[in-house]
Design a protein around this motif. Structure first.
Motif, PDB file in Angstrom:
ATOM      1  N   GLN A  82       0.839   9.436  -5.013  1.00 42.48           N
ATOM      2  CA  GLN A  82       1.077   9.264  -6.443  1.00 42.48           C
ATOM      3  C   GLN A  82       0.595   7.912  -6.945  1.00 42.48           C
ATOM      4  N   TYR A  83       0.830   6.865  -6.134  1.00 42.67           N
ATOM      5  CA  TYR A  83       0.435   5.511  -6.524  1.00 42.67           C
ATOM      6  C   TYR A  83      -0.625   5.022  -5.544  1.00 42.67           C
ATOM      7  N   ARG A  84      -1.879   5.229  -5.869  1.00 44.46           N
ATOM      8  CA  ARG A  84      -2.984   5.006  -4.945  1.00 44.46           C
ATOM      9  C   ARG A  84      -3.076   3.570  -4.448  1.00 44.46           C
ATOM     10  N   SER A  85      -2.435   2.639  -5.151  1.00 42.99           N
ATOM     11  CA  SER A  85      -2.561   1.237  -4.773  1.00 42.99           C
ATOM     12  C   SER A  85      -1.777   0.900  -3.508  1.00 42.99           C
ATOM     13  N   PHE A  86      -0.911   1.806  -3.069  1.00 40.07           N
ATOM     14  CA  PHE A  86      -0.115   1.546  -1.884  1.00 40.07           C
ATOM     15  C   PHE A  86      -0.880   1.884  -0.608  1.00 40.07           C
ATOM     16  N   ALA A  87      -0.596   1.129   0.458  1.00 35.52           N
ATOM     17  CA  ALA A  87      -1.197   1.398   1.762  1.00 35.52           C
ATOM     18  C   ALA A  87      -0.510   2.596   2.407  1.00 35.52           C
ATOM     19  N   LYS A  88      -0.974   2.952   3.600  1.00 34.89           N
ATOM     20  CA  LYS A  88      -0.389   4.086   4.298  1.00 34.89           C
ATOM     21  C   LYS A  88       1.082   3.833   4.595  1.00 34.89           C
ATOM     22  N   PRO A  89       1.881   4.901   4.602  1.00 32.30           N
ATOM     23  CA  PRO A  89       3.310   4.732   4.865  1.00 32.30           C
ATOM     24  C   PRO A  89       3.573   4.171   6.263  1.00 32.30           C
ATOM     25  N   ARG A  90       4.697   3.468   6.382  1.00 30.77           N
ATOM     26  CA  ARG A  90       5.156   2.999   7.687  1.00 30.77           C
ATOM     27  C   ARG A  90       5.530   4.220   8.538  1.00 30.77           C
ATOM     28  N   ARG A  91       5.194   4.179   9.823  1.00 34.64           N
ATOM     29  CA  ARG A  91       5.506   5.299  10.704  1.00 34.64           C
ATOM     30  C   ARG A  91       7.007   5.571  10.726  1.00 34.64           C
ATOM     31  N   ALA A  92       7.363   6.838  10.936  1.00 42.51           N
ATOM     32  CA  ALA A  92       8.768   7.231  10.926  1.00 42.51           C
ATOM     33  C   ALA A  92       9.573   6.490  11.985  1.00 42.51           C
ATOM     34  N   ASP A  93       8.962   6.238  13.147  1.00 39.13           N
ATOM     35  CA  ASP A  93       9.698   5.579  14.235  1.00 39.13           C
ATOM     36  C   ASP A  93       9.895   4.081  13.986  1.00 39.13           C
ATOM     37  N   LEU A  94       9.274   3.537  12.929  1.00 34.47           N
ATOM     38  CA  LEU A  94       9.436   2.123  12.596  1.00 34.47           C
ATOM     39  C   LEU A  94      10.393   1.901  11.430  1.00 34.47           C
ATOM     40  N   LEU A  95      10.869   2.970  10.814  1.00 31.39           N
ATOM     41  CA  LEU A  95      11.765   2.837   9.669  1.00 31.39           C
ATOM     42  C   LEU A  95      13.114   2.280  10.124  1.00 31.39           C
ATOM     43  N   HIS A  96      13.647   1.342   9.347  1.00 32.57           N
ATOM     44  CA  HIS A  96      14.910   0.696   9.710  1.00 32.57           C
ATOM     45  C   HIS A  96      15.498  -0.006   8.487  1.00 32.57           C
ATOM     46  N   VAL A  97      16.756  -0.361   8.588  1.00 34.33           N
ATOM     47  CA  VAL A  97      17.427  -1.169   7.575  1.00 34.33           C
ATOM     48  C   VAL A  97      17.848  -2.474   8.235  1.00 34.33           C
ATOM     49  N   THR A  98      17.243  -3.575   7.840  1.00 34.59           N
ATOM     50  CA  THR A  98      17.558  -4.868   8.446  1.00 34.59           C
ATOM     51  C   THR A  98      18.966  -5.304   8.052  1.00 34.59           C
ATOM     52  N   LEU A  99      19.728  -5.735   9.051  1.00 38.73           N
ATOM     53  CA  LEU A  99      21.069  -6.265   8.811  1.00 38.73           C
ATOM     54  C   LEU A  99      21.081  -7.788   8.777  1.00 38.73           C
ATOM     55  N   PHE A 100      20.358  -8.407   9.712  1.00 38.84           N
ATOM     56  CA  PHE A 100      20.399  -9.867   9.849  1.00 38.84           C
ATOM     57  C   PHE A 100      19.105 -10.310  10.523  1.00 38.84           C
ATOM     58  N   PHE A 103       9.713   9.472   5.683  1.00 41.95           N
ATOM     59  CA  PHE A 103       8.266   9.359   5.887  1.00 41.95           C
ATOM     60  C   PHE A 103       7.519  10.309   4.945  1.00 41.95           C
ATOM     61  N   LYS A 104       8.074  11.497   4.745  1.00 37.59           N
ATOM     62  CA  LYS A 104       7.458  12.451   3.818  1.00 37.59           C
ATOM     63  C   LYS A 104       7.510  11.914   2.393  1.00 37.59           C
ATOM     64  N   LEU A 105       8.648  11.314   2.002  1.00 35.31           N
ATOM     65  CA  LEU A 105       8.742  10.699   0.681  1.00 35.31           C
ATOM     66  C   LEU A 105       7.694   9.608   0.505  1.00 35.31           C
ATOM     67  N   ALA A 106       7.539   8.789   1.544  1.00 34.06           N
ATOM     68  CA  ALA A 106       6.552   7.715   1.481  1.00 34.06           C
ATOM     69  C   ALA A 106       5.152   8.273   1.277  1.00 34.06           C
ATOM     70  N   GLY A 107       4.850   9.384   1.951  1.00 33.57           N
ATOM     71  CA  GLY A 107       3.550  10.019   1.769  1.00 33.57           C
ATOM     72  C   GLY A 107       3.338  10.491   0.345  1.00 33.57           C
ATOM     73  N   ASN A 108       4.397  11.018  -0.256  1.00 32.44           N
ATOM     74  CA  ASN A 108       4.301  11.459  -1.660  1.00 32.44           C
ATOM     75  C   ASN A 108       4.030  10.277  -2.586  1.00 32.44           C
ATOM     76  N   PHE A 109       4.728   9.155  -2.358  1.00 33.40           N
ATOM     77  CA  PHE A 109       4.516   7.967  -3.183  1.00 33.40           C
ATOM     78  C   PHE A 109       3.112   7.399  -2.976  1.00 33.40           C
ATOM     79  N   HIS A 110       2.641   7.463  -1.755  1.00 34.79           N
ATOM     80  CA  HIS A 110       1.299   6.966  -1.453  1.00 34.79           C
ATOM     81  C   HIS A 110       0.248   7.749  -2.229  1.00 34.79           C
TER      82      HIS A 110
END
Length: 224
Positions: A74-92, A65-72
């Protein structure tokens, strides 16, 4: 009746509230009720996206989440980062539904109980832009890694076929973790230190689109 657990705002709560183990898989939390019990018109129900995923541990989620904030920033065109509790890696990905189908969810649970893969490392060494258009996500990814996650995906595909459910599109899986959406394509960003953790279980998620709510229906342990 399919009963679901409510989304937990913090992943640390997940560790405190983890279901009891039962024959090598994790039991289902019980709360809430099926959509058939609500009087809300069906065309007003949120769309449910049903999928299996692995979740980062709380420390890894906070760092991502902190990395996402840094990218946000740095690259102003991006929306707000996804909340930390919503981060996941989809399997199927199973599919999207106006009302979560109980038979589909229980079939998915039956399939997941057949998975016999061990716990495995998850490693992302770069941030890259996926897709096209105005809804392009920035994700964590590893070009040559996470073969174990791909193996879990294939075992889920095989198990789901036994229940009569097949992927909508057969294509190679690319494990990734989305940090934020909306933005122009940016060059690959190599991380100074990879984002990594050990996946010890996986979860069936009902994501209510447009509401930033993930309902975790059931967990299964990855065997050591």
């Amino acid at each position: 009746m399919l009963l679901i657990i409510q989304n937990r705002r913090r992943q640390s709560d997940r560790a405190l509230k983890r279901p009891m183990k039962n024959n090598g898989q994790l039991s289902l939390y019980f709360s809430g009720g099926s959509c058939s019990r609500t009087s809300t018109p069906i065309d007003q129900w949120p769309i449910s996206e049903l999928y299996f995923a692995v979740l980062p541990d709380p420390e890894t989620a906070a760092r991502s989440f902190k990395l996402a904030g840094n990218f946000h920033r740095q690259y102003r065109s991006f929306a707000k980062p996804r909340r930390a509790d919503l981060l996941h890696v989809t399997l199927f990905t199973i599919g999207s539904f106006r009302c979560l189908p109980e038979e589909m969810a229980f079939a998915a649970m039956e399939a997941a109980s057949r998975v016999r893969k061990p716990s495995c490392p998850v490693v992302f060494d770069r941030a890259v832009g996926f897709g096209n258009g105005d809804n392009r996500p920035l994700v964590l990814w590893n070009k040559d890694g996470n073969a174990e996650l791909k193996a879990i995906y294939q075992e889920l595909v095989d198990a789901m076929r036994l229940t009569g459910i097949t992927p909508a599109k057969e294509k190679p899986v690319e494990p990734h973790m989305t940090l934020l959406y909306h933005g122009q394509l940016v060059p690959d960003i190599m991380l100074e230190e990879p984002v990594s953790w050990t996946a010890k279980d996986f979860v069936l998620i009902n994501s209510l689109q447009g509401q930033s709510i993930h309902q975790h229906l059931c967990y299964w342990t990855l065997r050591d």
